[in-house]
Design an enzyme around this catalytic site. Structure first.
Site, PDB file in Angstrom:
ATOM      1  N   CYS A   1       0.797  -1.223   0.000  1.00 12.43           N
ATOM      2  CA  CYS A   1       0.000   0.000   0.000  1.00 12.43           C
ATOM      3  C   CYS A   1       0.831   1.276   0.000  1.00 12.43           C
ATOM      4  CB  CYS A   1      -0.961  -0.009   1.194  1.00 12.43           C
ATOM      5  SG  CYS A   1      -2.192  -1.333   1.083  1.00 12.43           S
TER       6      CYS A   1
ATOM      7  N   HIS B   1      -3.146   6.530   4.985  1.00 13.80           N
ATOM      8  CA  HIS B   1      -3.692   5.282   4.457  1.00 13.80           C
ATOM      9  C   HIS B   1      -4.733   4.750   5.428  1.00 13.80           C
ATOM     10  CE1 HIS B   1      -4.116   1.639   2.271  1.00 13.80           C
ATOM     11  NE2 HIS B   1      -3.825   0.913   3.328  1.00 13.80           N
TER      12      HIS B   1
ATOM     13  N   ASN C   1     -10.722   0.234   1.792  1.00 12.16           N
ATOM     14  CA  ASN C   1      -9.262   0.253   1.715  1.00 12.16           C
ATOM     15  C   ASN C   1      -8.858   0.129   0.244  1.00 12.16           C
ATOM     16  OD1 ASN C   1      -6.528  -0.274   1.739  1.00 12.16           O
ATOM     17  ND2 ASN C   1      -6.647  -2.077   3.056  1.00 12.16           N
TER      18      ASN C   1
END
Length: 342
Positions: free
Chosen positions: A128, A270, A300
């Site tokens: 990520c 994030h 997400n």
């Protein structure tokens, strides 16, 4: 033939001069996703279990004919248009994502073929944190004189790594983090600027935790077999790892730059779940009103998360406004990037 596009003069500052994002049109609610899991698995699940556990009400999911490159190309075209550029004005194209279209070649080539550019093209991947890593790598190449203008794109389709038919409660728990996933794309243009720009980048890596969660198929360890194409991992354990690592990278950034939370117009973080985000605020002291909260409606989005958040606020930013990027990625890695709008 390779052409060296080295800059003719020293570049001291590199900034983000355009940003865009793209979302699939199909919205999947947590209620509908839970109904699908229950029907496919035969498991009896508590009412609104997914939404209550994650705080995620919905997410976007790519259609069958939409790929990671599809979302990246859409965002790229918007970013180039906003920058007043054509595809051939870019001499570096970085596809930076946890998702890719194929194992080989680099998905950057697929994106480039769609755009019609002829830039040096490559992939950067780090879970990520891929998109922020890609921005950092492109910035370094511009500062080194290896490129004049870069297009950094991401396309994430993690929803395809979700197991919809767990065989038992244990398998449900093992893949539960996957039920937070949503799909998205993002893009930024990077080039030299006279003021502002990317002022600071820091990273912290704890690779001993690489096996805590991930998608383990497609590589030399597990080249085949559907079992390895699903996301495996304990979301609670991942959260514990990040809490154990602590806030040192944020503390270093604030000490090194002399910037306080109030000095940032926005703080992009994030986002995995709502409880995870609330815990981040509690641990770091980041003012909640500075955050750009996307996880309840979009889930997400892996490395596209920060790009989508930046696109949501870029229209309100003024020259001199600072934005802090905070990336959290499996592996495990943490990143900070300070950007000031020129």
């Amino acid at each position: 033939m390779h052409t060296d596009h080295a800059s003719h003069g020293p570049v001291r500052r590199v900034g983000i001069t355009a940003v865009a994002s793209s979302l699939p049109g199909h919205e999947l609610t947590s209620r509908r996703l839970q109904e699908r899991i229950a029907a496919a698995s035969g498991l009896s699940l508590p009412a609104r279990m997914l939404e209550r556990a994650t705080g995620i009400a919905s997410r976007r999911v790519a259609a069958q004919d939409e790929y990671a490159s599809t979302l990246a190309v859409r965002a790229a075209r918007i970013a180039l248009d906003r920058a007043g550029l054509a595809a051939y004005d870019v001499d570096l194209l970085v596809f930076a994502s946890a998702t890719r279209d194929v194992v080989e070649p680099a998905t950057a080539h697929i994106v480039q073929a769609e755009l019609g550019s002829r830039a040096h093209a490559l992939d950067v991947t780090n879970a990520c944190n891929s998109f922020v890593n890609g921005i950092d790598a492109a910035r370094a190449m511009i500062l080194a004189g290896r490129a004049r203008r870069a297009l950094v794109v991401t396309g994430e389709t993690p929803s395809r790594a979700v197991r919809h038919d767990p065989a038992d409660p244990g398998q449900l728990r093992d893949g539960f983090a996957g039920y937070t996933f949503g799909d998205a794309g993002a893009a930024v243009v990077l080039e030299a600027v006279d003021r502002g720009g990317i002022l600071d980048v820091d990273t912290e890596t704890h690779s001993g935790h690489w096996s805590v969660g991930g998608i383990f198929g497609g590589g030399s360890r597990h080249p085949r077999g559907d079992e390895y194409t699903y996301f495996h991992g304990d979301g609670r354990e991942l959260r514990e790892v990040f809490e154990k690592v602590g806030t040192s990278v944020l503390d270093r950034m604030r000490h090194r730059t002399g910037l306080a939370w109030e000095d940032f117009r926005h703080i992009l973080v994030h986002q995995v779940t709502v409880p995870y985000l609330e815990r981040f605020v509690e641990l770091t002291g980041v003012p909640r009103e500075r955050l750009v909260v996307t996880v309840p409606e979009l889930g997400n989005m892996a490395s596209a998360t920060l790009g989508v958040q930046l696109d949501r606020v870029q229209g309100d930013l003024r020259s001199g406004d600072r934005v802090l990027f905070v990336g959290l990625g499996g592996g495990v890695s943490i990143m900070t990037m300070v950007w000031e709008k020129a």
